[in-house]
Design an enzyme around this catalytic site. Structure first.
Site, short mmCIF file in Angstrom:
data_model
loop_
_atom_site.label_atom_id
_atom_site.label_comp_id
_atom_site.label_asym_id
_atom_site.label_seq_id
_atom_site.Cartn_x
_atom_site.Cartn_y
_atom_site.Cartn_z
N TYR A 142 0.82 -1.22 0.00
CA TYR A 142 0.00 0.00 0.00
C TYR A 142 0.85 1.27 0.00
O TYR A 142 0.54 2.23 0.67
CB TYR A 142 -0.99 0.00 1.18
CG TYR A 142 -1.51 -1.38 1.49
CD1 TYR A 142 -2.27 -2.08 0.53
CD2 TYR A 142 -1.20 -2.03 2.68
CE1 TYR A 142 -2.71 -3.36 0.79
CE2 TYR A 142 -1.65 -3.31 2.92
CZ TYR A 142 -2.40 -3.98 1.98
OH TYR A 142 -2.83 -5.26 2.23
N HIS A 143 1.93 1.24 -0.81
CA HIS A 143 2.85 2.38 -0.88
C HIS A 143 3.01 2.91 -2.30
O HIS A 143 4.13 3.13 -2.76
CB HIS A 143 4.23 1.98 -0.34
CG HIS A 143 4.25 1.56 1.08
ND1 HIS A 143 5.28 0.81 1.63
CD2 HIS A 143 3.38 1.78 2.10
CE1 HIS A 143 5.04 0.58 2.90
NE2 HIS A 143 3.89 1.15 3.22
N PRO A 144 1.95 3.14 -3.06
CA PRO A 144 2.14 3.65 -4.43
C PRO A 144 2.72 5.06 -4.43
O PRO A 144 2.28 5.92 -3.67
CB PRO A 144 0.72 3.63 -5.01
CG PRO A 144 -0.19 3.72 -3.83
CD PRO A 144 0.51 2.97 -2.74
#
Length: 540
Positions: free
Chosen positions: A473-475
């Site tokens: 969840y680190h775009p």
């Protein structure tokens, strides 16, 4: 309601909340903050471990899905992103990690003057209110950083002891002067509650008369006069509205929504925009490109020692944990499940830290992500070990699905598209098995549940990674910062190339993803971006 403001900030997420606070501190500059989602005043948002419930809540979560990914065997990946005040910082695991100093030195080396480690460190410390005095942390800032070492589950200490026995250094502070090694994570909480930037920056600032927040307001395009951004069109209550900015428009929608809004406004690859019937305001082919993310896998182990499963699975255990949280804001409900981990080198001769480790004293094998249900602990004692490569070299992209502002964009992460990323995955798989086979962890493990002993060879492990690995969840990176408009979107002052009065300030401007969780670097970017805006205003 006024229709003209000095600044319009699009997105009340992690960065937008910081900007709204800093840009209104003078009591004079007027700011409109637009947010597509609604209120963050929910117990499941404010209670730290409540993110297990918000993970699949479409009321506060965009709930994106990527396209099929070749590197993952044709699977798509589920990407939760916050559609709520506080953005993804209202639904994340609250882990506070700045990254490795070389991450930012690489930003500066790529031509981004003022973005090296020594340049950005003051903006990290500016936002912080750290638990204890440290030369590497701030005290008295808006956002509290909590040390959880005294409160972690006892099995976490066994992980540290095992890793130390394998020769990995132990660090007392992933954000201090020795960030390499294994240790305990710090988290953004205050008094047992989530310390998102909404709680730390925005809500205190909402008392100011020069700040206006409009929720349930989805921006549809940036308004221009010539090359200058002069306002925003947005949809609220089924109707279109327009507002004007005297000084600047700032996009803070994150790595998905900021590039999407630029493209809807005619800023992007001209050929692709024309296919959707969108007139070209500025040909910037890098908009939506350079997409980067952390990809992780977890190994699940059944153990003979009590874990958080034993406390949180039984109904009585949940009730006791809830009572303790109500009484003194402590216990498992006040923490993240990511309690310990590390930043390590996959090989002793590796030039830099290349793997992030997570040790969680809980497991949820019975609720796989595909089920899209509340994450619920297993009814037996177990923990999980996870890893992700820190600086993946694969690059994905994002593009419009149509000219409809309400249509979700096309997201293609392109995971595992380079040999370097595959080599680091192989190394990470080996390391997890090595840790699990070493004492004292090995003494408490009774069974490897997932992937299981039948996944034995390196090739089998790689195939398992392709089958199970998913986003952390680190775009980042889709409006990358850089001096060359052919391959970047914003300059070193976060101004969109080829425009005036328009900036992007959020995680999308990262030229390269940082080595760790991305919330803290996003706060730093917002602090530095706000300072740049105010400095430029004084010059004018």
């Amino acid at each position: 309601m006024s229709d003209t403001f000095d600044y319009i900030v699009v997105g009340a997420g992690t960065a937008g909340c910081v900007l709204a606070n800093r840009l209104t501190e003078d009591g004079k500059s007027t700011v409109l903050l637009l947010e597509a989602g609604g209120s963050d005043l929910s117990i499941w948002i404010q209670m730290p471990i409540g993110y297990g419930r918000t993970f699949f809540d479409k009321r506060i979560n965009w709930m994106y899905d990527t396209e099929a990914i070749e590197g993952l065997g044709g699977r798509s990946s589920y990407w939760p992103r916050g559609k709520v005040i506080g953005g993804s910082g209202s639904i994340n695991a609250m882990v506070y990690v700045r990254g490795q100093p070389r991450d930012f030195d690489d930003w500066r080396a790529a031509g981004n003057t003022g973005w090296g480690w020594d340049d950005v460190l003051p903006f990290f410390t500016k936002s912080e209110d750290f638990d204890r005095y440290s030369a590497h942390h701030g005290r008295g800032g808006p956002q509290h950083v909590t040390e959880i070492t005294p409160h972690v589950h006892p099995v976490c200490h066994s992980f540290i002891e095992t890793a130390e026995g394998l020769g990995f250094p132990v660090t007392t502070d992933f954000n201090g002067n020795n960030p390499e090694g294994v240790g305990f994570y710090q988290i953004n909480t205050r008094g047992g509650w989530r310390a998102s930037t909404a709680n730390a920056f925005l809500h205190p600032a909402r008392r100011r008369k020069n700040l206006e927040l409009r929720t349930k307001s989805q921006a549809t395009r940036v308004l221009f006069e010539g090359s200058r951004a002069v306002g925003i069109e947005y949809r609220r209550g089924g109707k279109l509205h327009q507002v004007r900015a005297r000084r600047e428009v700032v996009l803070s929608g994150g790595a998905i929504n900021s590039p999407q809004l630029l493209m809807l406004s005619g800023i992007g690859d001209g050929g692709a925009l024309a296919q959707h019937g969108i007139g070209v305001q500025s040909h910037l082919p890098a908009v939506g490109c350079n997409l980067q993310d952390h990809l992780a896998v977890s190994y699940f182990y059944k153990v003979r020692t009590a874990t958080l499963n034993d406390e949180l699975h039984p109904l009585l255990g949940k009730a006791q944990a809830a009572l303790r949280f109500a009484f003194d804001r402590r216990g498992p409900l006040s923490l993240s499940v990511n309690q310990s981990g590390g930043f390590v080198r996959s090989e002793k001769d590796a030039p830099n830290v290349d793997l992030q480790l997570y040790f969680s004293p809980v497991s949820y094998t019975k609720t796989p992500l595909a089920a899209r249900k509340l994450l619920n602990p297993d009814p037996f004692s177990a923990f999980l070990l996870s890893f992700n490569p820190c600086r993946p070299t694969s690059r994905g992209h994002l593009e419009l699905r149509s000219a409809d502002p309400l249509a979700y964009p096309v997201i293609q992460p392109n995971y595992l598209s380079t040999e370097q990323d595959i080599a680091e995955v192989r190394a990470g798989n080996r390391l997890l098995r090595q840790i699990a086979a070493s004492r004292p962890l090995a003494d408490m493990i009774t069974e490897e549940l997932i992937p299981g002993p039948q996944v034995a060879s390196e090739e089998d492990q790689l195939a398992d990674f392709r089958a199970r690995a998913d986003t952390v969840y680190h775009p980042t990176g889709t409006c990358a910062m850089g001096p060359d408009a052919a391959v970047s979107v914003v300059d070193a002052r976060l101004r969109v190339h080829g425009t005036e009065g328009l900036r992007v300030i959020d995680a999308s401007i990262f030229p390269n993803i940082t080595s760790g969780n991305t919330n803290a670097p996003t706060v730093m970017v917002a602090e530095k971006g706000a300072a740049m805006i105010l400095e430029d205003a004084r010059r004018r």
